[in-house]
Design a protein around this motif. Structure first.
Motif, PDB file in Angstrom:
ATOM      1  N   THR A  72       0.832  -1.206   0.000  1.00 29.25           N
ATOM      2  CA  THR A  72       0.000   0.000   0.000  1.00 29.25           C
ATOM      3  C   THR A  72       0.865   1.254   0.000  1.00 29.25           C
ATOM      4  O   THR A  72       0.606   2.202  -0.752  1.00 29.25           O
ATOM      5  N   VAL A  73       1.893   1.256   0.819  1.00 29.82           N
ATOM      6  CA  VAL A  73       2.802   2.412   0.851  1.00 29.82           C
ATOM      7  C   VAL A  73       3.494   2.571  -0.499  1.00 29.82           C
ATOM      8  O   VAL A  73       3.659   3.685  -1.002  1.00 29.82           O
ATOM      9  N   ASP A  74       3.893   1.452  -1.116  1.00 25.79           N
ATOM     10  CA  ASP A  74       4.504   1.512  -2.441  1.00 25.79           C
ATOM     11  C   ASP A  74       3.571   2.136  -3.461  1.00 25.79           C
ATOM     12  O   ASP A  74       3.982   2.970  -4.277  1.00 25.79           O
ATOM     13  N   ARG A  75       2.317   1.729  -3.452  1.00 26.09           N
ATOM     14  CA  ARG A  75       1.360   2.264  -4.414  1.00 26.09           C
ATOM     15  C   ARG A  75       1.100   3.746  -4.187  1.00 26.09           C
ATOM     16  O   ARG A  75       0.968   4.504  -5.147  1.00 26.09           O
ATOM     17  N   LEU A  76       0.997   4.159  -2.925  1.00 24.32           N
ATOM     18  CA  LEU A  76       0.698   5.562  -2.628  1.00 24.32           C
ATOM     19  C   LEU A  76       1.910   6.465  -2.827  1.00 24.32           C
ATOM     20  O   LEU A  76       1.799   7.581  -3.326  1.00 24.32           O
ATOM     21  N   ALA A  77       3.099   5.986  -2.453  1.00 26.02           N
ATOM     22  CA  ALA A  77       4.299   6.824  -2.513  1.00 26.02           C
ATOM     23  C   ALA A  77       5.110   6.580  -3.779  1.00 26.02           C
ATOM     24  O   ALA A  77       5.999   7.372  -4.099  1.00 26.02           O
ATOM     25  N   GLY A  78       4.838   5.483  -4.476  1.00 22.20           N
ATOM     26  CA  GLY A  78       5.567   5.194  -5.702  1.00 22.20           C
ATOM     27  C   GLY A  78       7.031   4.894  -5.449  1.00 22.20           C
ATOM     28  O   GLY A  78       7.905   5.349  -6.199  1.00 22.20           O
ATOM     29  N   THR A  79       7.315   4.100  -4.404  1.00 20.52           N
ATOM     30  CA  THR A  79       8.713   3.830  -4.038  1.00 20.52           C
ATOM     31  C   THR A  79       9.302   2.637  -4.783  1.00 20.52           C
ATOM     32  O   THR A  79      10.461   2.295  -4.568  1.00 20.52           O
ATOM     33  N   GLY A  80       8.551   1.986  -5.649  1.00 18.46           N
ATOM     34  CA  GLY A  80       9.100   0.945  -6.501  1.00 18.46           C
ATOM     35  C   GLY A  80       9.460  -0.356  -5.803  1.00 18.46           C
ATOM     36  O   GLY A  80      10.432  -1.003  -6.189  1.00 18.46           O
ATOM     37  N   GLY A  81       8.758  -0.761  -4.791  1.00 19.92           N
ATOM     38  CA  GLY A  81       8.970  -2.061  -4.157  1.00 19.92           C
ATOM     39  C   GLY A  81       9.801  -2.032  -2.888  1.00 19.92           C
ATOM     40  O   GLY A  81       9.909  -3.036  -2.193  1.00 19.92           O
ATOM     41  N   VAL A  82      10.409  -0.891  -2.571  1.00 22.03           N
ATOM     42  CA  VAL A  82      11.240  -0.801  -1.369  1.00 22.03           C
ATOM     43  C   VAL A  82      10.383  -0.948  -0.112  1.00 22.03           C
ATOM     44  O   VAL A  82      10.729  -1.697   0.815  1.00 22.03           O
ATOM     45  N   ALA A  83       9.264  -0.267  -0.070  1.00 25.33           N
ATOM     46  CA  ALA A  83       8.376  -0.335   1.098  1.00 25.33           C
ATOM     47  C   ALA A  83       7.790  -1.741   1.247  1.00 25.33           C
ATOM     48  O   ALA A  83       7.570  -2.220   2.367  1.00 25.33           O
ATOM     49  N   LEU A  84       7.559  -2.417   0.129  1.00 21.52           N
ATOM     50  CA  LEU A  84       7.057  -3.786   0.175  1.00 21.52           C
ATOM     51  C   LEU A  84       8.061  -4.700   0.867  1.00 21.52           C
ATOM     52  O   LEU A  84       7.692  -5.483   1.749  1.00 21.52           O
ATOM     53  N   ILE A  85       9.304  -4.604   0.494  1.00 23.16           N
ATOM     54  CA  ILE A  85      10.359  -5.434   1.105  1.00 23.16           C
ATOM     55  C   ILE A  85      10.511  -5.079   2.587  1.00 23.16           C
ATOM     56  O   ILE A  85      10.607  -5.975   3.442  1.00 23.16           O
ATOM     57  N   ILE A  86      10.511  -3.798   2.906  1.00 22.94           N
ATOM     58  CA  ILE A  86      10.641  -3.374   4.308  1.00 22.94           C
ATOM     59  C   ILE A  86       9.447  -3.870   5.120  1.00 22.94           C
ATOM     60  O   ILE A  86       9.604  -4.392   6.228  1.00 22.94           O
ATOM     61  N   GLY A  87       8.249  -3.730   4.578  1.00 18.98           N
ATOM     62  CA  GLY A  87       7.045  -4.199   5.275  1.00 18.98           C
ATOM     63  C   GLY A  87       7.077  -5.706   5.469  1.00 18.98           C
ATOM     64  O   GLY A  87       6.693  -6.216   6.534  1.00 18.98           O
ATOM     65  N   LEU A  88       7.527  -6.439   4.466  1.00 20.94           N
ATOM     66  CA  LEU A  88       7.635  -7.892   4.565  1.00 20.94           C
ATOM     67  C   LEU A  88       8.610  -8.296   5.659  1.00 20.94           C
ATOM     68  O   LEU A  88       8.297  -9.147   6.508  1.00 20.94           O
ATOM     69  N   VAL A  89       9.778  -7.670   5.676  1.00 22.21           N
ATOM     70  CA  VAL A  89      10.784  -7.999   6.699  1.00 22.21           C
ATOM     71  C   VAL A  89      10.275  -7.634   8.093  1.00 22.21           C
ATOM     72  O   VAL A  89      10.405  -8.423   9.040  1.00 22.21           O
ATOM     73  N   LEU A  90       9.673  -6.465   8.232  1.00 25.29           N
ATOM     74  CA  LEU A  90       9.154  -6.060   9.544  1.00 25.29           C
ATOM     75  C   LEU A  90       8.007  -6.962   9.991  1.00 25.29           C
ATOM     76  O   LEU A  90       7.887  -7.273  11.183  1.00 25.29           O
ATOM     77  N   GLY A  91       7.171  -7.396   9.058  1.00 28.54           N
ATOM     78  CA  GLY A  91       6.083  -8.316   9.400  1.00 28.54           C
ATOM     79  C   GLY A  91       6.609  -9.658   9.886  1.00 28.54           C
ATOM     80  O   GLY A  91       6.099 -10.230  10.860  1.00 28.54           O
ATOM     81  N   ILE A  92       7.637 -10.173   9.220  1.00 27.27           N
ATOM     82  CA  ILE A  92       8.239 -11.444   9.641  1.00 27.27           C
ATOM     83  C   ILE A  92       8.888 -11.293  11.003  1.00 27.27           C
ATOM     84  O   ILE A  92       8.721 -12.154  11.885  1.00 27.27           O
ATOM     85  N   ILE A  93       9.603 -10.203  11.214  1.00 31.71           N
ATOM     86  CA  ILE A  93      10.239  -9.964  12.524  1.00 31.71           C
ATOM     87  C   ILE A  93       9.174  -9.861  13.619  1.00 31.71           C
ATOM     88  O   ILE A  93       9.313 -10.451  14.696  1.00 31.71           O
ATOM     89  N   GLY A  94       8.098  -9.132  13.337  1.00 27.77           N
ATOM     90  CA  GLY A  94       7.011  -9.012  14.323  1.00 27.77           C
ATOM     91  C   GLY A  94       6.363 -10.353  14.627  1.00 27.77           C
ATOM     92  O   GLY A  94       6.050 -10.663  15.784  1.00 27.77           O
ATOM     93  N   GLY A  95       6.157 -11.175  13.599  1.00 28.79           N
ATOM     94  CA  GLY A  95       5.583 -12.503  13.802  1.00 28.79           C
ATOM     95  C   GLY A  95       6.481 -13.383  14.653  1.00 28.79           C
ATOM     96  O   GLY A  95       6.023 -14.045  15.593  1.00 28.79           O
ATOM     97  N   PHE A  96       7.776 -13.382  14.332  1.00 28.36           N
ATOM     98  CA  PHE A  96       8.710 -14.196  15.123  1.00 28.36           C
ATOM     99  C   PHE A  96       8.843 -13.675  16.546  1.00 28.36           C
ATOM    100  O   PHE A  96       8.995 -14.448  17.496  1.00 28.36           O
ATOM    101  N   TRP A  97       8.787 -12.358  16.718  1.00 32.03           N
ATOM    102  CA  TRP A  97       8.861 -11.804  18.062  1.00 32.03           C
ATOM    103  C   TRP A  97       7.664 -12.257  18.911  1.00 32.03           C
ATOM    104  O   TRP A  97       7.818 -12.608  20.082  1.00 32.03           O
ATOM    105  N   SER A  98       6.500 -12.281  18.296  1.00 34.51           N
ATOM    106  CA  SER A  98       5.319 -12.768  19.008  1.00 34.51           C
ATOM    107  C   SER A  98       5.453 -14.243  19.364  1.00 34.51           C
ATOM    108  O   SER A  98       5.049 -14.680  20.445  1.00 34.51           O
ATOM    109  N   ILE A  99       6.035 -15.031  18.458  1.00 33.43           N
ATOM    110  CA  ILE A  99       6.247 -16.455  18.722  1.00 33.43           C
ATOM    111  C   ILE A  99       7.221 -16.646  19.877  1.00 33.43           C
ATOM    112  O   ILE A  99       7.013 -17.497  20.747  1.00 33.43           O
ATOM    113  N   VAL A 100       8.274 -15.847  19.918  1.00 30.10           N
ATOM    114  CA  VAL A 100       9.236 -15.934  21.023  1.00 30.10           C
ATOM    115  C   VAL A 100       8.550 -15.589  22.339  1.00 30.10           C
ATOM    116  O   VAL A 100       8.768 -16.252  23.358  1.00 30.10           O
ATOM    117  N   ARG A 101       7.706 -14.589  22.327  1.00 23.47           N
ATOM    118  CA  ARG A 101       6.994 -14.211  23.552  1.00 23.47           C
ATOM    119  C   ARG A 101       6.055 -15.319  24.009  1.00 23.47           C
ATOM    120  O   ARG A 101       5.918 -15.570  25.204  1.00 23.47           O
TER     121      ARG A 101
END
Length: 113
Positions: A72-101
């Motif tokens: 969504t950020v990529d589409r609105l800001a036109g960043t060309g996939g950078v926000a998608l990769i950052i969002g994907l990595v942050l989502g995975i980190i958040g998911g694993f952090w919840s699993i650790v907790r």
């Protein structure tokens, strides 16, 4: 001697007793069929199954949520996939952090104050 003979004898069944016995037997069979139909004999999920489901939901939720937000950020800001990769990595980190907790006994969302 009379008392012994009276206690040894059983009273003959009356037609009403036979009908009640038949009704009770039919009721018991109907309850068995209903329990089988509704799955009342199935074992209840234990705590491990519930935790496994939670782990899966946190992992997939983080993955898909981060990807959706990044896209969504990529589409609105036109960043060309950078926000998608950052969002994907942050989502995975958040998911694993919840699993650790969860594995350490802390529930995500609860704060120790």
């Amino acid at each position: 001697m009379m008392a012994e003979n009276e206690t040894d004898r059983q009273a003959p069944e009356t037609p009403e007793d036979a009908r009640i016995d038949s009704l009770e037997e039919r009721l018991r069979k109907a309850q068995q069929r209903e329990a089988e139909r509704t799955g009342a004999h199935r074992p209840k999920p234990d705590d491990s199954e519930a935790k496994g489901g939670r782990v899966l939901s946190y992992l997939l939720g983080g993955l898909f949520g981060g990807t959706l937000i990044g896209w969504t950020v990529d589409r609105l800001a036109g960043t060309g996939g950078v926000a998608l990769i950052i969002g994907l990595v942050l989502g995975i980190i958040g998911g694993f952090w919840s699993i650790v907790r969860i594995s350490t006994g802390q529930v995500p969302g609860d704060r120790d104050e």
